[in-house]
Design a protein around this motif. Sequence first.
Motif, PDB file in Angstrom:
ATOM      1  N   GLY A   1     -81.504  28.316  94.659  1.00 17.29           N
ATOM      2  CA  GLY A   1     -82.428  28.573  95.567  1.00 17.29           C
ATOM      3  C   GLY A   1     -83.498  27.411  95.206  1.00 17.29           C
ATOM      4  O   GLY A   1     -83.871  27.170  94.151  1.00 17.29           O
ATOM      5  N   THR A   2     -84.358  26.921  96.171  1.00 15.53           N
ATOM      6  CA  THR A   2     -85.176  25.870  95.926  1.00 15.53           C
ATOM      7  C   THR A   2     -86.384  26.414  96.690  1.00 15.53           C
ATOM      8  O   THR A   2     -86.550  26.667  97.749  1.00 15.53           O
ATOM      9  N   PHE A   3     -87.880  26.025  96.004  1.00 13.52           N
ATOM     10  CA  PHE A   3     -89.069  26.250  96.670  1.00 13.52           C
ATOM     11  C   PHE A   3     -89.698  24.900  96.374  1.00 13.52           C
ATOM     12  O   PHE A   3     -89.917  24.486  95.649  1.00 13.52           O
TER      13      PHE A   3
ATOM     14  N   ALA B   1     -80.375  34.144  96.872  1.00 10.64           N
ATOM     15  CA  ALA B   1     -80.848  32.604  96.766  1.00 10.64           C
ATOM     16  C   ALA B   1     -82.090  32.204  97.570  1.00 10.64           C
ATOM     17  O   ALA B   1     -82.216  31.315  98.162  1.00 10.64           O
ATOM     18  N   THR B   2     -83.236  33.056  97.567  1.00 12.12           N
ATOM     19  CA  THR B   2     -84.289  32.684  97.917  1.00 12.12           C
ATOM     20  C   THR B   2     -85.666  32.900  97.148  1.00 12.12           C
ATOM     21  O   THR B   2     -85.611  33.764  96.154  1.00 12.12           O
ATOM     22  N   ILE B   3     -86.565  31.976  97.324  1.00 11.09           N
ATOM     23  CA  ILE B   3     -87.846  32.036  96.731  1.00 11.09           C
ATOM     24  C   ILE B   3     -88.935  32.179  97.516  1.00 11.09           C
ATOM     25  O   ILE B   3     -89.208  31.322  98.557  1.00 11.09           O
ATOM     26  N   THR B   4     -89.834  33.135  97.471  1.00 14.26           N
ATOM     27  CA  THR B   4     -90.876  33.515  98.543  1.00 14.26           C
ATOM     28  C   THR B   4     -92.202  33.247  97.804  1.00 14.26           C
ATOM     29  O   THR B   4     -92.472  33.640  96.753  1.00 14.26           O
ATOM     30  N   PRO B   5     -93.040  32.305  98.360  1.00 16.43           N
ATOM     31  CA  PRO B   5     -94.538  32.047  97.701  1.00 16.43           C
ATOM     32  C   PRO B   5     -95.221  33.255  98.243  1.00 16.43           C
ATOM     33  O   PRO B   5     -95.218  34.234  99.228  1.00 16.43           O
ATOM     34  N   LEU B   6     -96.195  33.523  96.983  1.00 20.74           N
ATOM     35  CA  LEU B   6     -96.881  34.579  96.851  1.00 20.74           C
ATOM     36  C   LEU B   6     -98.397  34.095  96.779  1.00 20.74           C
ATOM     37  O   LEU B   6     -98.892  33.376  97.862  1.00 20.74           O
TER      38      LEU B   6
END
Length: 296
Positions: free
Chosen positions: A132-134, A169-174
């Motif tokens: 996963g990529t952010f 496989a996810t990255i979520t911004p907070l």
Amino acid sequence: NGWAQDVWLYGDTAFVAEDEQGVTIWDITDLSDPRLIDTLRTSARVNMVEYAPVNDIVFVVEDVNNAGVAGYPLSTRRRDFNIGSTGVFDFRIVHDVQDTFIVVYTDVSDRYVRFVVEANDAAHGWGESRSGTFGAFAAFRGFDIRDELIYLAHGQLGLQMVRVDYTSATITPLGSVDTPGSARDASLNEDGTHVVVADFQSGIQIIDVTNPDSLRIVGSFLPDRGDRVFKVEVVGDRAYFLDEHNGLYVADITEPDSPRLIAYYQASEPTGIVVRDDHTIFLTDEDLGLIILRWP
């Protein structure tokens, strides 16, 4: 043997990244007399090191400017795989079980944080199975991680908080908060309520992270002669932080809004630090090598 760049601890063993000399492995059972027990030769200069005991792999960043994270199983002592290919600034092994591990790393060249799940295939060896990529507008640098939450030093943009889901496989911004300097590293306190940011020319910034939607700076500290704070580690109620040319500072952060200096150790070229729960300090310095410090 070389120019000490980083240190990692596992039990009574210390792994030291020594630039062009590879990784040296030390018995630190007697803290006053560390003994060299092995040397792992690598294919390029080593800037960072970590050890995954279950899989018996030494992970390194070889030449921070253009490599990735490389794995050297101690059983073969050969470079067995590589994760990423550009400017890794920081990395962490967050999960290590037999034949599987998860690597989280920040890439300053392509400006992203990424996690990679690697699994061993008996026929083909290690291979990437999920990632996963952010990405962002500015480079992520050092970070701390607690379970699914990652606290990212985001350069000129301050502190960025994200949530990672390894299954999907996810990255979520907070939340995020700008800092007055250029955030280089971050370390979460034991209670998970505050993050201390190494904010380069602005010393350290202490940030309340209890509400991810509204991160806020509650305290700061710039020591005398300090001008380039680049690395920090929080243990208990103390923040240990390195200044590029002035050495090691220790601040009491019991009251986050009024941190105070309680110790200083002069080192000309500090590079890496690990602090044990008993507050024994393992410090690397390009000129002085591995330094082990204890409180009186």
